[in-house]
Design a protein around this motif. Structure first.
Motif, PDB file in Angstrom:
ATOM      1  N   VAL A  26       0.647  -1.293  -0.456  1.00 27.33           N
ATOM      2  CA  VAL A  26      -0.007  -0.455   0.131  1.00 27.33           C
ATOM      3  C   VAL A  26       0.578   0.955  -0.141  1.00 27.33           C
ATOM      4  CG1 VAL A  26      -2.006  -0.757   0.706  1.00 27.33           C
ATOM      5  CG2 VAL A  26       0.121   0.251   2.341  1.00 27.33           C
ATOM      6  N   LEU A  77      -3.647  -6.181   4.061  1.00 25.86           N
ATOM      7  CA  LEU A  77      -3.655  -4.922   2.420  1.00 25.86           C
ATOM      8  C   LEU A  77      -4.827  -4.756   2.889  1.00 25.86           C
ATOM      9  CD1 LEU A  77      -2.063  -4.808  -0.689  1.00 25.86           C
ATOM     10  CD2 LEU A  77      -4.223  -5.273  -1.038  1.00 25.86           C
ATOM     11  N   LEU A  81      -6.130  -0.864   3.733  1.00 27.31           N
ATOM     12  CA  LEU A  81      -7.125   0.156   2.971  1.00 27.31           C
ATOM     13  C   LEU A  81      -8.421   0.615   3.294  1.00 27.31           C
ATOM     14  CD1 LEU A  81      -6.765  -2.346  -0.137  1.00 27.31           C
ATOM     15  CD2 LEU A  81      -5.585  -0.250  -0.174  1.00 27.31           C
ATOM     16  N   LYS A  97      -3.506   1.378  -2.916  1.00 25.82           N
ATOM     17  CA  LYS A  97      -2.327  -0.312  -3.512  1.00 25.82           C
ATOM     18  C   LYS A  97      -1.438   0.723  -3.763  1.00 25.82           C
ATOM     19  CE  LYS A  97      -3.629  -4.192  -4.738  1.00 25.82           C
ATOM     20  NZ  LYS A  97      -3.941  -4.788  -5.769  1.00 25.82           N
TER      21      LYS A  97
END
Length: 112
Positions: A26, A77, A81, A97
């Protein structure tokens, strides 16, 4: 070029993004300049195991307010986010990302 076609230092050519797995990385922007790598690692470590964390510095060796965080798995991940457009240390941070650069054009500091 060297005999293997990768340039004289053997590191390859091109994008310079060959470090790590970009699929699980990220890009965080808007971090307070006062934050430390240890603090960011601790906070984002709550999402899941961090493979690597890079916080680029400016010419004065102070954080630029951005970070690249590579996680071990997709679940971590996805959790990271969820921090997009949330308050972090009194500033709104943006998490995306690393491969998603919008339409590929720099849009200035607000991304609009």
């Amino acid at each position: 070029k060297g005999k293997d076609g990768k340039g004289k230092d053997g590191k390859g050519e091109g994008k310079g993004k060959s470090r790590g797995n970009e699929e699980l990385t990220v890009f965080v922007r808007g971090l307070p300049w006062s934050c430390t790598e240890e603090g960011v690692r601790k906070d984002f470590g709550e999402c899941g195991e961090i493979e690597s964390l890079r916080m680029p510095l400016n010419e004065e060796y102070k954080p630029k307010g951005i970070a690249f965080i590579e996680f071990k798995d997709q679940a971590a991940l996805d959790a990271a986010l969820k921090y997009n457009e949330t308050d972090y240390g009194g500033r709104t941070i943006y998490v995306s990302k690393a491969g998603d650069r919008g339409d590929g054009k720099g849009k200035g500091k607000d991304g609009k």
